[in-house]
Enzyme design. Structure first.
Site, short mmCIF file in Angstrom:
data_model
loop_
_atom_site.label_atom_id
_atom_site.label_comp_id
_atom_site.label_asym_id
_atom_site.label_seq_id
_atom_site.Cartn_x
_atom_site.Cartn_y
_atom_site.Cartn_z
CB THR A 51 -0.84 0.43 1.52
OG1 THR A 51 -0.14 0.16 2.17
CG2 THR A 51 -1.97 -0.91 1.27
N GLY A 52 0.22 2.81 -0.13
CA GLY A 52 1.12 3.45 0.29
C GLY A 52 2.26 3.84 -0.66
CE1 TYR A 53 4.48 8.69 -1.18
CE2 TYR A 53 4.75 9.36 0.95
CZ TYR A 53 4.09 9.99 -0.26
OH TYR A 53 4.04 10.93 -0.19
CG ASP A 111 6.12 -9.16 12.14
OD1 ASP A 111 6.90 -8.37 11.77
OD2 ASP A 111 6.91 -9.70 13.11
CG LEU A 139 8.94 -2.63 6.56
CD1 LEU A 139 9.50 -3.13 8.13
CD2 LEU A 139 7.38 -3.26 6.25
CE1 TYR A 225 4.67 15.68 5.08
CE2 TYR A 225 4.38 15.65 7.71
CZ TYR A 225 4.07 16.35 6.63
OH TYR A 225 3.96 16.92 6.34
CE1 TYR A 235 4.78 12.32 11.17
CE2 TYR A 235 7.21 12.95 10.84
CZ TYR A 235 5.96 11.53 10.55
OH TYR A 235 6.24 10.46 9.53
CE LYS A 244 9.20 7.98 9.03
NZ LYS A 244 9.39 6.67 8.79
P1 NAD Z 1 1.30 2.92 4.46
O1 NAD Z 1 -0.12 2.33 5.66
O2 NAD Z 1 0.58 2.55 3.40
O3 NAD Z 1 2.05 1.89 4.61
C1 NAD Z 1 2.27 0.10 4.86
C2 NAD Z 1 3.32 -1.09 4.48
O4 NAD Z 1 4.03 -1.77 5.51
C3 NAD Z 1 2.03 -2.08 3.95
O5 NAD Z 1 2.77 -2.62 2.78
C4 NAD Z 1 2.50 -2.96 5.09
O6 NAD Z 1 1.34 -4.13 4.47
C5 NAD Z 1 3.21 -3.22 5.58
N1 NAD Z 1 3.70 -3.72 7.23
C6 NAD Z 1 3.10 -3.03 7.81
N2 NAD Z 1 3.72 -3.42 9.67
C7 NAD Z 1 4.87 -5.36 8.71
C8 NAD Z 1 5.15 -5.75 8.90
N3 NAD Z 1 5.46 -5.99 10.65
N4 NAD Z 1 5.66 -6.04 8.17
C9 NAD Z 1 5.71 -6.65 7.01
N5 NAD Z 1 4.93 -5.27 6.63
C10 NAD Z 1 4.07 -5.06 7.35
O7 NAD Z 1 2.40 3.21 5.28
P2 NAD Z 1 2.87 4.62 4.27
O8 NAD Z 1 2.63 5.55 4.61
O9 NAD Z 1 3.17 4.69 2.17
O10 NAD Z 1 4.46 4.52 4.61
C11 NAD Z 1 5.64 4.20 4.08
C12 NAD Z 1 7.01 5.19 4.34
O11 NAD Z 1 6.82 6.97 4.49
C13 NAD Z 1 6.53 5.44 6.69
O12 NAD Z 1 8.34 5.23 6.93
C14 NAD Z 1 6.35 6.27 6.45
O13 NAD Z 1 6.58 7.31 7.76
C15 NAD Z 1 6.57 7.25 5.18
N6 NAD Z 1 6.24 8.65 4.35
C16 NAD Z 1 4.66 8.39 4.91
C17 NAD Z 1 4.02 9.62 4.55
C18 NAD Z 1 2.00 9.86 4.13
O14 NAD Z 1 2.26 11.03 4.37
N7 NAD Z 1 2.22 9.21 4.12
C19 NAD Z 1 4.51 11.00 4.54
C20 NAD Z 1 6.49 10.41 4.36
C21 NAD Z 1 6.28 9.69 4.54
#
Ligand code: NAD
Length: 389
Positions: A51-53, A111, A139, A225, A235, A244
């Site tokens: 998901t996400g990034y 995990d 993650l 972030y 944050y 972070k």
């Molecule tokens: P997200 O919740 O969309 O994705 C998290 C991912 O981690 C998923 O694929 C999930 O399955 C996986 N995950 C979680 N626990 C796990 C485990 N124990 N074992 C295996 N996989 C696991 O999150 P996101 O927002 O895309 O965040 C990803 C990174 O980007 C993070 O480091 C976050 O701090 C950073 N980030 C996010 C933002 C934002 O606004 N969302 C901004 C800047 C940076």
């Protein structure tokens, strides 16, 4: 079964297989339409790939740069009458499309903090990629069990040092109110660093090195972030910011062992994801940001950010800030955008929210994470929760 969204606070407990597959396809289309991204890194490991990034990173490398990937994420598979997690549907939809495009795509669901999953990923790399030239660590988790001691740590998203009073938004009711959050104890702050800091990233790189699967000249990236003064109290200057900050330490340690070009932290913009919606204050900032960036023609979600990272920022020797971070949060933190956000933030109330911010779009983006509200999907159709195309 007919699958509808079931929202509990900041989480949706259902997900739609057709909607998630549509969401994956749209992200692929974004990259393909923009054209190929030159890259010599064709063997990629993505941690947090579903998901996400992380998902965006897997898509950009596969469909922009013809990379083969191993992905790791934590998922809930479907049961007969119970939908899977959105990430499970995204993984299947991604694999189907990657394989149809002639790319290898192997996903391990478990995990990522555990030694067992690291060993499984190394075996999958050996069998499918030989070695890896790029490792993306994306993650986001509230909990981590230390594989050496068996102790489980929970992150606490709190201010550090002193309490914080800030505006916040109830995204269900649209009410803007003040919250006061007490500072974390030292133990909570240390636990947050243990979960979201750089230790597990270093363990992954060490395990990959010991197994001989790190290619010469490999690069590893980890996402952070930083944000602006509006979110700093909760944050950047809070427990999450401490965690972070530990990524910068870990990146320096990886560079010291493997060379200057081996590791970078990448600062990304705020986007709506499952992880970010759980952070106090951030959803209110997000509703404002969505509106202001739309008005300025600078709107970006995860796929646009990650596409820009690989297409523009990582060509040649990447430009870095004084902490060696690659910055893709440049548009969000630009002076004109921050000035507008600060002006609106000061004027935000429940009454002024609809004019100043875009809560409907924030909610729509949140639902899309779970495959709901996507055009072209028939949500009244009976779907099998165990099947994704
Ligand atoms: P997200 O919740 O969309 O994705 C998290 C991912 O981690 C998923 O694929 C999930 O399955 C996986 N995950 C979680 N626990 C796990 C485990 N124990 N074992 C295996 N996989 C696991 O999150 P996101 O927002 O895309 O965040 C990803 C990174 O980007 C993070 O480091 C976050 O701090 C950073 N980030 C996010 C933002 C934002 O606004 N969302 C901004 C800047 C940076």
């Amino acid at each position: 079964m007919i699958i509808e969204p079931k929202i509990r606070g900041f989480i949706c407990t259902t997900a739609h297989p057709v909607g998630c597959a549509t969401n994956v396809q749209r992200q692929i289309d974004h990259v393909v339409v923009k054209g190929p991204i030159p890259s010599s890194r064709k063997r990629v490991l993505v941690l947090g790939c579903s998901t996400g990034y992380g998902l965006a990173s897997r898509i950009v490398n596969t469909f922009g740069s013809d990379a083969d990937t191993v992905g790791v994420s934590f998922e809930r598979p479907p049961a007969e009458n119970k939908p899977a997690s959105a990430g499970w549907y995204n993984n299947r939809a991604f694999e189907n499309r990657a394989k149809a495009a002639g790319r290898k795509a192997v996903t391990i669901e478990g995990d990522a903090f555990s030694d067992a999953v690291k060993a499984e990923a190394i075996a999958a790399i050996k069998a499918n990629l030989g070695q890896v030239d790029l490792i993306v660590y994306s993650l986001a988790s509230p909990v981590r069990t230390d594989p050496k001691t068996g102790e489980t740590f929970r992150s606490a998203i709190k201010p550090y040092g002193s309490s914080v009073t800030s505006k916040t938004l109830n995204t269900t009711t649209g009410e803007v109110s003040e919250i006061s959050v007490e500072p974390a104890t030292e133990e909570e702050a240390a636990a947050t660093v243990k979960v979201m800091g750089g230790e597990d990233w270093e363990l992954w790189i060490a395990a990959l090195a010991d197994a001989g699967v790190l290619a010469d000249g490999f690069l590893t990236l980890n996402y952070t972030y930083l944000g602006s003064e509006l979110t700093w109290p909760i944050y950047h200057k809070g427990t999450l910011g401490k965690a972070k900050g530990d990524l910068d330490r870990a990146a320096a340690a990886i560079r010291a062992r493997f060379g200057d070009g081996a590791a970078n932290v990448v600062a990304l913009k705020a986007v709506v994801t499952q992880a970010s919606s759980a952070i106090p204050v951030v959803p209110l900032y997000g509703t404002l940001l969505i509106k202001v960036e739309d008005e300025m023609g600078l709107s970006e979600g995860p796929i646009q950010q990650i596409d820009r990272l690989f297409r523009d920022k990582l060509q040649g020797t990447p430009a870095v800030d004084d902490e060696n971070r690659i910055r893709v949060d440049d548009w969000e933190l630009s002076e004109p955008m921050q000035a507008e956000l600060k002006k609106r933030w000061a004027a935000l109330t429940t009454e002024s929210l609809p004019a100043l911010a875009d809560l409907p779009k924030y909610r729509a983006e949140f639902l899309k994470l779970f495959g709901f509200g996507l055009g072209g999907v028939d949500y009244s159709a009976d779907v099998d929760p165990q099947v994704v195309n």
